[in-house]
Structures are given as C-alpha cells and as structure tokens.
Design a protein around this motif. Structure first.
Motif: not given
Lengths: 272, 303
Positions: A177, A211-213, A200, A131, A202, A181, A127-128
């Motif tokens: 996620v 970033v949303r679930r 996630a 991002w 992004v 967060s 996720i990072e």
C-alpha cells in the motif's frame, strides 16, 4: 424445424479466411507477413504489415502502462514496456474493453524472473488492477452509519452486509500500500520498509477511488463480511487472526470508506 | 447495478435533443473536461469512443452525462468488428445498445474494419478484402447492429496500408453497395482517404468523385504521421496525433462544396494538446461549414 441453411458457398467460405490468415503474425515477430496481403502495384508488404503489428503491440503495451502507472514507475519505463510486451504476446486481450485487460498481469509479474528482486511488485500491480475495477464499478450509495447504530445490539451479531460494487481488498506480505501510494503520487519519497505486511482497502463511495491501509485484522474482518458471513463470525475471524483487532476503529473505518451499501438482520437466530 | 432504463415505446427523452447539423465537433478527452465546461462556446458537438464508456459506472459516465446535458454527443464505435468474418460479439452489441439508449446520441458510427479474431481482441482497425463474400457478411453485421440499436449507423471508410489481391470490388463500390443493402449511412473520413490514396497510389479526388456523398452523415478530419514503405516511398499513418494536414483541408473544402455543411469532427487521440489547440481546429472547420451554408449554390460543380 427447417433444415439448417448453409448460406455461404465453399468458394465464399475460403474468401472469408482473411482474418485467420492475417492475425498469426500480428503478435509473433518470428512469422513473416501473411500471404493474403500485398503492397499496391507489386510492392512489398513487409513494412506495411509492420504498421499493424506495431499498432497492436504498442497500443496494448500502452493500455497496460495506463492501468499500472505505479508498477511502471518502480521498474522504469524501459523495463516495464519490455515486460508488458512479453505479456501482450503471451496473453493478448479477449475482450474489446481494455479496462478489463491486465487481470493476469500481476500473476505474470510474480512469475517474471527478472522482477524477482522486487517481490512486492505483483502486489502493487494487484492494487492498481483493483483501483481500475473500483473506478469503473457500478455507482451505489454507501451505507450510512445510522443504519448500523439503529440495529439493536442483541441482533447485531447476525447482521449481514451488502458490499459496495467498488470495494476490493488486496492482501500483501509486503508494504504494497505504501509503495503503491508513493509511486502513484509521482513524488519523491524516503525509505520504505518493504518487508512490512500491508493490506489494502480499495473503494469508491462516490466518484473518487480511495486506497487505504487496513488496520490489523481488518482484511480478514472485511473478507468475511464481503463473503456474506454474519457480523459475529467476521469479528471472531478477525480476532483469531490478530489479537490486536480493534472492532470500534474497524467499524467506523468501514462506514467512513463506504465499503458497504446495505445491512440486513435476519429474523431467525444466529447460526454463526 | 446502475439503472439503465430499457423501456420500449414512449420513453421520455432524458437529454435535450440538440441539433448537430452544420456544426464542427471535437473528440472528447478527459483532460479537457474542465476547460470545456468553463468555455462559453466550445464546439458544436463532442464525439466519444463507445468502448471508453462501457464500464458499469464511475467518473466516465458522470463526465459524459454532464457533457450530454449541454451538447450533442456522437457515439463512435471502434471494436464492433463489423468487417470481420466471425459473428458479432453479442455482449458487445448489448453494451453498445445500452449506451445508445442511455445517452441518446445525435450520431452513431462504426468502422469498416475488424479487431477480433477467434477470442483475441487486437485493438486495431484491421483491413478486409472487398469481395462478394465479404460484402454479404459485412451487410449481415450492419443489419444486426442496426436492428439491435434500432437506428441506422454511419459506416466509416478505413485508412489502410496493405491490399488484398483477392479483392474484386473497389472500396467506394463496396461502401455504396453496403448503403444500398442495409440502409446505413456513411462517415467520410477525409484524412483516411488521403492516407489510403497516398499509401496505395490512387487519386484522392477520383476516390471522392466515386464516394456516395449523398449518404454521408458525418465527416472526420485528423492528423497523420509519415513513414516509409519497403521501397522508400511515403507511407502515411493514421495517427490522430497532430493538426489536420493542408492537403486534407483542401480535400475537405472540395467535399463540403459538393455535399453541403455535413457535421464534421476533429479527431485527436494521441499527443493530446491543450483544449484551445483542438478548439482552434474545430473553429477552422466551422468557418468552412459556415461559408458553405451561406452560399450553398455551388452544388456538385466541384466534382
């Protein structure tokens, strides 16, 4: 065609071997300092060469630390830097753009035996990484909701979407996620059920990365649309994966998050 | 894709052509953006590392465009690997060229150093021997870069920690010859001169006496850190993490006395202080530049 010109004599070629001689020890502490260098006036070059070793290794560890702050917070700075050091030595960057570095770091984490007790760590790192990709992606105006409502319902099934350059989907078997967060915000947090699967989304519709679930079936729905499949096929795929897939909620979420930039309806029937 | 207009010939400038002569500038750091925009008179110009703005879009470009609307920008390349033996990275050259076209920088510079070997990027300014062979190769690289961006670059003198016994030319001799062969200008980093002079035991003043100041288009000032070499002697590290040292200010005043008011940058890349601290260093620089501009008659007397 003229003969290829060899512009440099053999002696000169030897004199251009300094980079090949200088580099092997930069990332390998087992190798002594290169023979092509020296200290001034007959001084030793060991500590002097170590300045370069240190600059290279520390700056690349810092680059990973900048890209993966939540991952670092989860394992602590000391653990993270030791893990990053191994990765830097195994997989140094191949591009001068450090914003591209660390693409294989999540996979490295997944295989890193000392991090096996944190099975979600690699997904948090994914996720990072997404991002940062969203942060640097090309700017584009997101799709307006009215573009979608303007499509006649009978042709909506054939609609094909253009993905915003910043959009990424990261799927996880863990609560990646939530863990991302809470650790990214660098605030205290309560108990997290790590075993809950979370997907996630992004995006960066304008200047801020979100970033949303994703809701149930949402990731499958988006992956299908992002692969260029028509709307109906994406809905079917999402429903097949999760019977709780809520089409209305997903569509409004997708528009609100700026996942797409354009929608197109083909004139010739729905093959999907 | 972000629209980066590449129109040959009579292209209308997108940004004002601010003058940069005689001014002091500062490294542009994202953490200072709000303070800079709130400051009625920040500094004369801002310098950015080109590689930090080579993404396709997003906040970095939005921030740099907002700065460039109001102040001159200096584009400082860190990883072109001009001093390396292998061919320049064509993708990197293309990215650099589009930045020059996009932001119309007042100054463009790169380093006499290298960072890439084979396919590995080492993220440091690595040293090279000074020989006829490296001279020829570096000159080719400068030619190639200048042709790509269609303007001369300023080449920066490095700070170094080791020497190459195979070197046959002095550093100032090497730089002077590169200027002659390629028409490039020079970026004189006075802190680098002090660091290298200390590390290699030569006189910084003698080095500066041999430096072709008439070709210097920009000066850098920065802080350095102290370590020890294997013999326990002082080894200075070009760390850019603190204020400019007193000895470097002294050298700078001597240089400015000879060269006149050359645009000068305060570099600060690590342990970044609050904006007023960085600004105060630039203001101290500006006072020296203004003093020289007010009494330019001293000429080369200090040499």
């Amino acid at each position: 065609m003229p003969e290829p010109v060899i512009s440099i004599s053999e002696t000169c070629r030897e004199r251009l071997g300094y980079a090949a001689a200088f580099t092997p020890a930069l990332l390998d502490p087992e190798i002594g300092e290169p023979e092509v260098i020296a200290g001034p006036n007959g001084k030793s070059a060991k500590k002097r060469y170590d300045v370069y070793r240190n600059n290279v290794t520390v700056s690349l560890i810092n680059a990973l630390s900048d890209t993966f702050p939540a991952t670092q917070r989860i394992v602590g700075e000391e653990f993270f830097r030791a893990m990053a050091r191994l990765h830097v030595r195994q997989s140094p960057p191949t591009s001068p753009l450090l914003s591209d570095y660390g693409r294989d770091f999540p996979d490295f984490i997944e295989d890193f035996e000392h991090a096996r007790n944190l099975p979600y760590l690699a997904d948090v790192a994914r996720i990072e990484r997404a991002w940062l990709d969203a942060y640097h992606a090309a700017d584009a105006a997101p799709l307006h909701g009215h573009m979608l409502t303007a499509i006649p319902p009978e042709t909506l099934g054939q609609a094909v979407f253009t993905t915003h350059p910043a959009t990424r989907v990261v799927r996880s078997r863990f609560a990646a996620v939530t863990i991302f967060s809470v650790n990214r915000r660098n605030e205290p947090f309560g108990r997290v059920k790590a075993g809950e699967p979370e997907d996630a989304l992004v995006t960066r519709p304008r200047l801020e990365v979100f970033v949303r679930r994703l809701p149930p079936g949402g990731a499958r729905f988006l992956e299908s649309l992002m692969a260029g499949e028509p709307f109906r096929k994406a809905v079917d795929a999402a429903l097949e994966e999760d019977g709780d897939f809520d089409l209305t909620a997903n569509i409004s979420g997708v528009i609100e998050a700026g996942v797409f930039t354009a929608v197109m309806v083909s004139e010739h029937g729905d093959n999907g | 894709m972000v629209a980066v207009p590449i129109i040959e010939g009579a292209r209308a400038a997108r940004f004002p052509a601010f003058p940069v002569g005689g001014t002091a500038g500062a490294s542009l750091k994202p953490e200072h953006l709000a303070a800079i925009h709130a400051d009625p008179a920040p500094v004369g110009f801002f310098e950015v590392h080109a590689e930090n703005y080579m993404g396709a879009g997003g906040p970095p470009h939005a921030a740099l465009a907002a700065i460039r609307e109001r102040w001159p920008v200096s584009l400082h390349g860190v990883c072109m690997s001009i001093g390396g033996p292998q061919p320049l990275d064509k993708d990197h050259l293309r990215r650099f060229k589009s930045l020059v076209e996009r932001y119309e920088p007042a100054l463009v510079s790169e380093h006499l150093a290298w960072a890439t070997h084979d396919t590995t990027y080492f993220n440091d300014l690595l040293p090279l021997p000074y020989t006829q062979a490296t001279l020829a190769r570096v000159a080719e690289h400068i030619d190639e870069m200048q042709e790509a961006i269609r303007r001369p670059i300023l080449l920066e003198n490095p700070s170094t920690y080791v020497v190459f016994p195979e070197s046959t030319l002095g550093e100032t001799e090497f730089l002077r010859e590169l200027v002659r062969r390629t028409g490039c200008g020079l970026l004189l980093d006075v802190n680098n001169v002090f660091v290298s002079a200390t590390n290699h035991g030569f006189s910084a003043l003698e080095y500066l006496a041999g430096f072709p100041l008439e070709h210097v288009g920009e000066i850098h000032l920065a802080g350095h850190a102290e370590q020890e070499d294997d013999e326990g002697a002082l080894l200075l590290i070009d760390s850019h993490d603190g204020p400019v040292a007193d000895a470097v200010w002294k050298l700078y005043e001597i240089v400015i006395g000879r060269s006149g008011p050359v645009p000068t940058l305060i570099e600060w890349d690590s342990d970044i202080p609050d904006w007023p601290v960085l600004k105060a260093e630039a203001e101290a620089t500006q006072r020296i530049l203004d003093r020289e501009a007010a009494c330019p008659a001293r000429g080369m007397a200090h040499a």
